[in-house]
Design a protein around this motif. Structure first.
Motif, mmCIF file in Angstrom:
data_model
loop_
_atom_site.group_PDB
_atom_site.id
_atom_site.type_symbol
_atom_site.label_atom_id
_atom_site.label_comp_id
_atom_site.label_asym_id
_atom_site.label_seq_id
_atom_site.Cartn_x
_atom_site.Cartn_y
_atom_site.Cartn_z
ATOM 1 N N SER A 19 8.103 -6.914 0.300
ATOM 2 C CA SER A 19 6.794 -6.600 -0.270
ATOM 3 C C SER A 19 5.920 -7.839 -0.171
ATOM 4 O O SER A 19 6.360 -8.950 -0.481
ATOM 5 C CB SER A 19 6.922 -6.179 -1.732
ATOM 6 O OG SER A 19 7.601 -4.949 -1.847
ATOM 7 N N LYS A 57 3.112 -9.620 -1.819
ATOM 8 C CA LYS A 57 2.395 -9.632 -3.087
ATOM 9 C C LYS A 57 1.291 -10.680 -3.076
ATOM 10 O O LYS A 57 1.288 -11.590 -2.237
ATOM 11 C CB LYS A 57 3.383 -9.887 -4.235
ATOM 12 C CG LYS A 57 4.415 -8.767 -4.406
ATOM 13 C CD LYS A 57 5.323 -9.018 -5.581
ATOM 14 C CE LYS A 57 6.301 -7.871 -5.800
ATOM 15 N NZ LYS A 57 5.596 -6.627 -6.220
ATOM 16 N N THR A 96 1.099 -5.690 -5.406
ATOM 17 C CA THR A 96 1.497 -5.575 -4.000
ATOM 18 C C THR A 96 0.295 -5.258 -3.123
ATOM 19 O O THR A 96 -0.514 -4.387 -3.444
ATOM 20 C CB THR A 96 2.553 -4.469 -3.835
ATOM 21 O OG1 THR A 96 3.710 -4.810 -4.620
ATOM 22 C CG2 THR A 96 2.965 -4.324 -2.380
ATOM 23 N N THR A 130 3.734 -3.482 2.231
ATOM 24 C CA THR A 130 5.188 -3.548 2.348
ATOM 25 C C THR A 130 5.586 -3.307 3.797
ATOM 26 O O THR A 130 4.821 -2.728 4.575
ATOM 27 C CB THR A 130 5.878 -2.484 1.464
ATOM 28 O OG1 THR A 130 5.476 -1.174 1.909
ATOM 29 C CG2 THR A 130 5.502 -2.656 0.006
#
Length: 209
Positions: A158, A160, A180, A183
């Motif tokens: 992910s 972030k 987030t 991904t």
């Protein structure tokens, strides 16, 4: 950082609906410049020039330099009113950009080094959760984009906000969580294999019981 674009405007002497309608009949869009503890200034913009800028995208996050009666104003569009049926621009609000102040803008997210991303090379898919991120930024130094290097990410990772290097002086408006942006999702074939392996493991455990 984004460079200020030049936008030609004309001074508008009168306020009110009558003046605004007259301007629109002449192919002009009424607008107002406000902020920085100065009196508001009424102007008009040529409709075709404004539409061309809107079609480029990112209108509300770009700085513009307006020339009004020979005086230049560095501004940021804060609101644009569109016709509810035709989407024709009806009015624009411009905020003066004062040195040392901050503004809140939506900054687009750009990704690069896709060809070096291990997760994408393994068949993973870039799943973009946020195409733009709202930031508090210096009024006179607004970033044109947030650039994210994908080279170090693998399947299941992910991306972030904490992993992103933001330009100096910029900070996200969301501060209560590490949200987030994107991904690297596993490809369907990999998910199928993992599902089959899980089912086989469950079968073996059941037979042992």
């Amino acid at each position: 950082m984004a460079q200020a674009l030049t936008l030609n405007v004309l001074p508008r002497d009168k306020a009110g609906k009558g003046s605004a309608r007259a301007a629109r009949r002449d192919g002009l869009v009424p607008a107002v410049i406000y902020g920085a503890k100065k009196p508001p200034v009424m102007v008009t913009i040529k409709l075709n020039e404004l539409i061309a800028l809107l079609n480029r995208g990112g209108f509300l996050s770009h700085q513009y330099e307006l020339s009004v009666d020979g005086k230049k104003e560095r501004v940021l569009p804060r609101d644009i009113q569109l016709h509810p049926v035709t989407d024709t621009p009806l009015h624009v609000d411009f905020l003066r950009l004062a040195k040392g102040s901050k503004v809140t803008v939506e900054v687009p997210v750009h990704f690069f080094n896709e060809e070096k991303c291990a997760g994408l090379k393994r068949g993973g898919v870039l799943n973009i959760v946020r195409h733009e991120v709202e930031l508090n930024v210096p009024a006179t130094d607004i970033p044109e984009s947030i650039d994210i290097d994908l080279a170090s990410f693998d399947v299941g990772d992910s991306i972030k906000i904490s992993t992103v290097s933001l330009p100096e002086g910029c900070e996200p408006t969301i501060t209560d969580r590490d949200f987030t942006i994107a991904t690297i999702a596993a490809p369907s074939s990999m998910r199928s294999e993992e599902s089959e392996e899980s089912e086989e493991a469950e079968t073996e455990e059941s037979s042992e019981d």
